[in-house]
Each structure stands twice: as structure tokens, then as C-alpha cells.
Write an enzyme that holds these catalytic residues in place. Structure first.
Site, PDB file in Angstrom:
ATOM      1  N   GLU A 100       0.782  -1.233   0.000  1.00  0.00           N
ATOM      2  CA  GLU A 100       0.000   0.000   0.000  1.00  0.00           C
ATOM      3  C   GLU A 100       0.813   1.283   0.000  1.00  0.00           C
ATOM      4  O   GLU A 100       0.349   2.310  -0.479  1.00  0.00           O
ATOM      5  CB  GLU A 100      -0.915   0.021   1.237  1.00  0.00           C
ATOM      6  CG  GLU A 100      -1.899  -1.125   1.340  1.00  0.00           C
ATOM      7  CD  GLU A 100      -3.024  -1.006   0.321  1.00  0.00           C
ATOM      8  OE1 GLU A 100      -3.267   0.103  -0.171  1.00  0.00           O
ATOM      9  OE2 GLU A 100      -3.640  -2.053   0.006  1.00  0.00           O
ATOM     10  N   SER A 105     -40.593 -23.841  50.188  1.00  0.00           N
ATOM     11  CA  SER A 105     -40.188 -23.485  51.558  1.00  0.00           C
ATOM     12  C   SER A 105     -38.857 -22.751  51.626  1.00  0.00           C
ATOM     13  O   SER A 105     -38.329 -22.549  52.714  1.00  0.00           O
ATOM     14  CB  SER A 105     -40.055 -24.754  52.394  1.00  0.00           C
ATOM     15  OG  SER A 105     -41.304 -25.372  52.506  1.00  0.00           O
TER      16      SER A 105
END
Ligand SMILES: [Zn+2]
Length: 754
Positions: free
Chosen positions: A80, A347
Site C-alpha cells: 500500500e 419453603s
């Protein structure tokens, strides 16, 4: 003249440029803004789940390029921007050539863009106009001043597109080649470095030939720039490319779902894209395996849901969470997270009523509570086993989970206060007003989440200090999370004592062998109609909570807390402490030992004859002496001696008087419970071509008048009260008929319908 105008133009250009430089500073925030995916990892750093970024972008930010050793950085520069290390952000040489080529009308070979200008474009895509190019060049120059070369290369590599939903080299490297960017070979690096120019066209999985050609181009550039030798180039070009996709991690699915649902903190950006959770991989494995093993057995009794939570007491960190036996089992709603599904509490809330009563000084473990028939405002409750026990200590009442004493305690506390307490303990699902639940809240008529239940018990295990549960490391490490004192450390300790010990362990049938296991405190729960089975256990290290039930609420005779869930709890304890070396709570300073009347359980009065030892909370537990043993009013003068009588509240006195009578069944009574229709081995015939409904009558011989549940092949087919007859429509085949009483008694028969 021309010279002067040129210099004026040049100077004003410089001034404008300088002005712009200061007026439009580089937006530095954007440097840390990525469409980042978030990776959830366990506490050891192993990935659990990946949450993709916006628009399902897979962008990961773990890679920091090493410019001297990694091929990818070199390959990208060669492909690039060959003068990357030397230009100031703009490649003036390349720009000059581009302008010349444009002017002379020759083919445009080079766009003259640098990694810096491309990074700007990736951060902020603009239409490709001349103005946009000027803005990008200006920003690129600024970027070079702020970051420096190495960081710009990193920015570019983390933002470049690589086809599909992949952004950045980390995701590309892992998803195409199954490795970290730093491990890429020269050939692989060249292959990926060629992609960002045209990410879709150069996808190696879709267009292998085109991508191979592009790789050759990048290698040529690297050779031309002297980055590699001709030999390296030939070798790389001939190396076969093996594509190997890294699958996305998918561990502890319910835990991750819950975390992503609940997560409300700042979105992790930049380096924080890894979220460290509290999950412990070893404990999670133990939890998953244990739940799966027990669920396989329970599946035969039509129980398909189950969940399990292990929570660390000290920090509130969730160390393991399993929401169903099999996440992928669609036929039984495997994706539904049972750990956060509101279910009837049974319970399991009783210990909190006891702890509150102890902190209010009303009871100690030895206080006698009356378990006798009595009317409460809204209903007449019976115990789980349909029997009454008369006078029992608070310790026994809690251990046997008796209903009347728990209701009495909540009645004294006030249903409103008890509901407020439960909300403080983090039960977010109890949203209705106190009038909706009434005293029944003590018996579990409200719905709770397993995770909240585990966290509420952690409060007891932490000496009464409540704090929110933690799913991520953030809250646990900062120590800034909110906490509040709900119970005293003394009351918390007493509850742990009452719910633990050898006597306690022996109450679980079939697990006497486990009495030698490390000490834990535990409480079971069973919702009415056999729909939910619970157990929550704790010691100073961990809270373990287990739930079984069906996601669709179907009942099963197997859904009794002690039967279904307790064996899982013991397996967890064994797994967590293979060497049997678990810690236990130290006795708080405020706990004192005192003598109490062994009949009333309150401090010894002048007329009590027998005494026993009991724990009390100094300065809190009521010191009022025994009121049960009193002088008989008018006998003193007659006999010349002292006559002591026991005075009990009316209901208790009545119960004690009637105990030998016929009206009330006690635990001492031998109860008969057996099927009389059908009898085991019955063969009946269903006749075809008859319009009438053919039914089998179901009958059980019992002396009680409790609720009965009838199951055929583990399917609930009828409910009845005591001797009330029920029936079942005949179906051909072999069947097993089971009748369960709410007290847990059961009788079964195998039948055949021809
Ligand atoms: Zn007494």
C-alpha cells in the site's frame, strides 16, 4: 511582481493552513472508536462468547504489530505505501507523479494514497471528491503528529476491511487461517495484505485463484523493496494456503445470555473489548456435568428442566450458572434460562423469617414453637406431610420445614415487613403488594429466581451483609458495589447452625453415607402440586442452588426438593471439596450459651424442673423467664406444698389434650397408605364400539384427608382429596399408576389395558 504575488499567495496559504491546524484539531476520540466486537472470557481468559459489533461486524482489537518480526506489517507497507516510514503522512513524490500523469493524460497508475490517508478514510468514509481528498490529506498530516508511525500502522491494520463481515487483521487472520496475526507465515501475510484494496474480490475462500495472483503481486513488491530474498519469494509462492476457520466460541450459553442482557456498563472500546467475567471454568464444568447426569435420570420421570448456580460468598461472583440440562434441546425449551425464570419458591424463604425473628429477639434455636392446627386469617394450612408435631424447637421446625411455625413467625413480623425484607434481599420478582401474597409468602406462594435465591442465601453466609451478585470482574475488583446489613452476624450464624450438622444430614433419606461430607447448611423446597424442587446450600466459601421443574410447569411425582435436588447438591459439594476440607463459620462474639427450660425453650423460671442448653444473642434474645411453668393458683393452701402447672395458649393446650384422642393425626401414628384400585397386576379390557366413556376408578386407602396426586406413566391425570373418588379414561397398553399424597407417601401399581 509575479514573485511578490507568489510569495503573498504562499504566505497566506501557510497562514491559512496554520489557522486551520488550530481551529480544526484532530478528533482524538475517534481513534478509540471501532465497530468492535466484545469477547466474553472466563476468569482465566478463555473465550466464552463473542458479541459481534454493530451490523454484525467482526472486529477484534487484540493485535499489536511487531514491526521487526511480523510479516503482516511489512506486507501491508509493501502493498500500500512503500515510503510509509519516511513520508510525513503524504507521499509527495507519488502525488507529484499522479498529478503529472493526470496532466499528461496518461493512465493513472497510482492514487498516491498513504496508509495515513487510508486510515483517515477508514475512520470516516467520504465521497471521493477533490475536497474530500484535501480534507483527508490535512487530517493525515495531523494524525502523523499525534500518533507516530507504529500506532498509525496499528490503526490501519485494525480498521482495514477483509471481506465478509471481517474488519481488522485480528478477525481476518483468525477467521481465514485460524491463527493470530503475529503467527502468519510470509505467504499468508502476503495473501491477507493484498485484500483491503478490494476485499470481496480477493477473498481466498471464494476466489482462490484471483487471491493467489494478488498474493504474488504483494510478494513481488516485497522483493523489489528488499524486504525478502528471491528464495523466500519462490518458497512463499509455492506454499499451499490452508484455510481453517476458527469457530466462534460458545461456552456457558445461559451465563453469557444473561450477562449480555443485563450489561449496562459503558460499551467496551479499544483495548477493553475483552470482558472478563466471573465464571470459573472448572466449576462451570462441574455444574454442567452434574446437572446433565441427574437430569438424565429425572427425564425418565418427565422432568426436563433444571438449573444450577454456584456463587462465591465473599464477592458475590457467579462462578457457575447452568440454565437447563441441554441448551440445544429445543423440544424442552433448552434455551430458557431456568436460573432466572420466576418459579414458585416453596419453603426456600423460611430461613429468612427465622433470621428476622431471631434478630427481633423473639426466638432462639431452642424456643418451643407450636405446630398445632390453628386458623390463620386467610386459610388453614397443613404441613408438607399432612401431620402436626405439637411442640417443637425452632431448630426442628426449620429443619423439618413445618408450615404452622413459619406462618406464625411471619404473622408476628407482619406480612408487609416480611415482603419488604425479601425485596431488600434482592427478590426482584416479588412485585405484587403484600395483600396479594398474605402470610402464604412464608410457604412460597411468591415466584423467585434461582439466581436471586442463591444471592439472598449468600447474605446469610456473609454474616448478614447483602450485596448484588456479580457477573463481571468490574464490580468485584473495584469493591465499590453497594452492600447493606440485613441480618446480624449472630442470627446468620444461628441459621447456618440450624441448617447444618449431622442430625440435619441424616434427614435426607438415602444419603446417610454422605454425613461425612464437608459441613454445609442447606434448605430444600417443593412447590405445591409437585412443580418445582429446590435446594440451596452454603458454607463460608460458596452458595450452591439447584432447581428442577418443567419449563411448561408440568408436575411430576419426582419433583420433591429433598428427592430431586439434594443429591445434586451433595455431588457439587463432593466436586468442590475432593479432599473433604471445607471451612465452617466462626462463632460470632455476640453468641452466648444459656440454660433454658426444656419444655418452653425460654430462660429458666423459678418453677421449671428440667433445663437444657441453648444459644442466644447477647442483648437481643428475649430474657423473659419461662411463663409456662406457674404455680397452680389455689392448691398451695390445700396441700401445703407447691404445685406447678403448665399453662399453654388455648390452641396448644387443646392439641396436647387431644393428642391421645382420634381427631388429629400425629407423626407417631402409623399411617396406612395403599392403592385399592387398581391393584398391582390388574388386567382390564377396553371394549370397542361402545359409546360410553370407559374409565378406571382410582382409589387409595388412607386415614388422612390430604391432597392426592394421581400419575399414570408419570403424567398427572387427576387430583383429589383423601377418599374422594377419581377416575382415568382407559388407554390400551401397559401403565404404571402412582398415587402421591402431599406428605410424600406414595403407592404404585402396574396395570395392563387390553
Ligand atoms: Zn419452664
Amino acid at each position: 511582481m509575479i514573485l511578490r504575488w507568489t510569495s503573498i499567495a504562499f504566505l497566506s496559504g501557510v497562514v491559512l493552513f496554520a489557522l486551520a491546524w488550530f481551529l480544526f484539531p484532530f478528533p482524538k476520540d475517534e481513534l478509540s472508536r471501532y465497530p468492535a466486537a466484545m469477547i466474553l472470557v472466563d476468569r482465566e481468559g478463555t473465550p466464552l462468547r463473542m458479541r459481534l459489533g454493530p451490523h454484525d461486524v467482526d472486529c477484534r482489537l487484540q493485535y499489536h504489530p511487531n514491526v521487526t518480526t511480523d510479516w503482516i506489517g511489512k506486507a501491508v507497507i509493501a502493498a500500500e505505501d512503500k515510503r510509509f516510514w519516511s513520508h510525513p503522512g503524504l507521499d509527495l513524490l507519488a502525488m507529484g507523479r499522479a498529478v503529472f500523469q493526470n496532466l499528461t493524460g496518461r493512465r493513472v497508475v497510482s492514487g498516491a494514497s498513504t496508509l495515513s490517508t487510508q486510515t483517515i478514510r477508514l475512520m470516516h468514509p467520504r465521497r471521493r471528491t477533490l475536497v474530500a481528498k484535501c480534507v483527508e490529506s490535512f487530517r493525515a498530516l495531523q494524525l502523523e503528529r499525534i500518533l507516530g508511525k507504529q500506532a498509525i500502522l496499528e490503526q490501519y491494520l485494525n480498521r482495514a476491511p477483509f471481506g465478509a463481515n471481517l474488519v481488522g487483521i485480528e478477525a481476518a487472520s483468525r477467521r481465514y487461517l485460524g491463527k493470530e496475526p503475529g503467527d502468519l507465515s510470509l505467504a499468508e501475510a502476503a495473501l491477507l495484505a493484498g485484500m483491503p484494496q478490494s476485499p470481496t474480490r480477493f477473498r481466498p475462500d471464494r476466489f482462490p485463484e484471483r487471491s493467489r495472483k494478488r498474493q504474488g503481486y504483494v510478494l513481488d513488491r516485497m522483493l523489489a523493496l528488499g524486504m525478502i530474498t528471491a528464495e523466500q519469494r519462490t518458497q512463499a509462492a509455492s506454499q499451499p494456503i490452508v484455510l481453517r476457520r476458527d469457530a466462534y466460541p460458545f461456552q456457558a450459553p445461559h451465563f453469557c445470555d444473561l450477562l449480555l442482557d443485563e450489561w449496562s456498563g459503558p460499551e467496551p472500546q479499544s483495548r477493553d473489548a475483552v470482558m472478563r467475567t466471573t465464571l470459573d471454568p472448572g466449576m462451570q464444568r462441574l455444574a454442567e456435568e452434574t446437572l446433565r447426569r441427574h437430569a438424565a435420570t429425572l427425564g425418565q420421570e418427565q422432568v426436563f428442566g433444571g438449573a444450577l448456580v454456584i456463587l462465591e460468598v465473599k464477592t458475590g461472583a457467579v462462578r457457575a450458572l447452568v440454565g437447563s440440562p441441554d441448551y440445544r434441546d429445543k423440544s424442552h425449551a433448552g434455551q430458557v434460562n431456568g436460573a432466572v425464570a420466576p418459579r414458585s419458591a416453596g419453603s426456600t424463604l423460611k430461613p429468612f423469617a427465622y433470621a428476622l425473628a431471631m434478630d427481633q429477639g423473639r426466638i432462639t434455636p431452642g424456643t418451643m414453637l407450636a405446630d398445632v392446627p390453628r386458623l390463620f386469617r386467610d386459610y388453614t394450612p397443613v404441613n408438607f406431610d399432612g401431620q402436626f408435631n405439637g411442640l417443637v424447637t425452632a431448630r426442628t421446625a426449620l429443619m423439618l420445614s413445618l408450615n404452622i411455625p413459619a406462618l406464625t413467625l411471619v404473622e408476628q413480623e407482619g406480612a408487609d415487613d416480611f415482603l419488604r425484607l425479601l425485596r431488600q434481599l434482592g427478590f426482584t420478582t416479588l412485585k405484587k403488594p403484600a395483600s396479594h401474597y398474605g402470610l402464604g409468602l412464608a410457604l412460597g406462594n411468591g415466584s423467585v429466581r434461582l439466581l436471586d435465591l442463591a444471592n439472598a442465601y449468600a447474605c446469610l453466609a456473609r454474616g448478614g451483609e447483602w450485596r448484588p451478585y456479580q457477573l463481571t470482574d468490574v464490580g468485584t475488583s473495584s469493591g465499590r458495589c453497594p452492600h447493606r446489613h440485613i441480618f446480624s452476624s449472630e442470627a446468620s450464624w444461628l441459621i447456618a447452625e440450624m441448617l447444618s450438622g449431622d442430625e440435619r444430614a441424616a434427614t435426607t433419606t438415602g444419603h446417610r453415607a454422605d454425613v461425612r461430607l464437608p459441613r454445609v447448611a442447606w434448605k430444600t423446597g417443593t412447590s405445591s402440586g409437585f412443580r418445582d424442587a429446590w435446594v440451596v446450600a452454603f458454607n463460608p466459601d460458596y452458595v450452591m442452588a439447584v432447581w428442577f421443574g418443567n419449563p411448561d410447569g408440568n408436575p411430576s411425582p419426582a419433583l420433591v426438593g429433598a428427592r430431586a435436588a439434594v443429591p445434586v447438591m451433595w455431588d457439587l459439594v463432593r466436586g468442590l471439596y475432593p479432599a473433604n476440607d471445607a471451612p465452617w463459620f466462626a462463632r460470632p462474639a455476640g453468641i452466648q450459651s444459656r440454660l433454658v427450660c426444656s419444655v418452653s425453650g425460654t430462660p429458666v423460671g423459678p418453677h421449671c424442673s428440667t433445663t437444657s442448653e441453648d444459644w442466644a444473642i447477647e442483648g437481643v434474645s428475649s430474657a423473659k423467664p419461662c411463663l409456662v411453668h406457674q404455680l397452680k393458683a389455689d392448691t398451695g393452701q390445700v396441700t401445703g406444698g407447691v404445685v406447678v402447672e403448665e399453662r399453654w395458649p388455648t390452641e396448644v393446650a387443646a392439641f396436647l389434650r387431644d393428642r391421645s384422642g382420634t381427631g388429629i393425626r400425629t407423626r407417631q401414628d402409623e399411617t396406612q397408605f395403599r392403592l385399592v384400585s387398581p391393584l398391582d397386576g390388574t388386567v382390564c379390557r377396553k371394549i370397542d364400539d361402545v359409546a360410553v366413556d370407559q374409565r378406571l376408578s382410582l382409589k387409595v386407602e388412607t386415614r388422612g384427608n390430604e391432597c392426592l396426586y394421581w400419575f399414570v406413566d408419570n403424567r398427572l391425570v387427576a387430583q383429589g382429596l383423601g377418599s374422594t373418588p377419581v377416575s382415568w379414561p382407559l388407554e390400551r397398553g401397559h401403565h404404571v399408576v402412582v398415587c402421591c399424597s402431599s406428605s410424600g407417601q406414595s403407592s404404585r401399581a402396574g396395570i395392563m389395558v387390553e
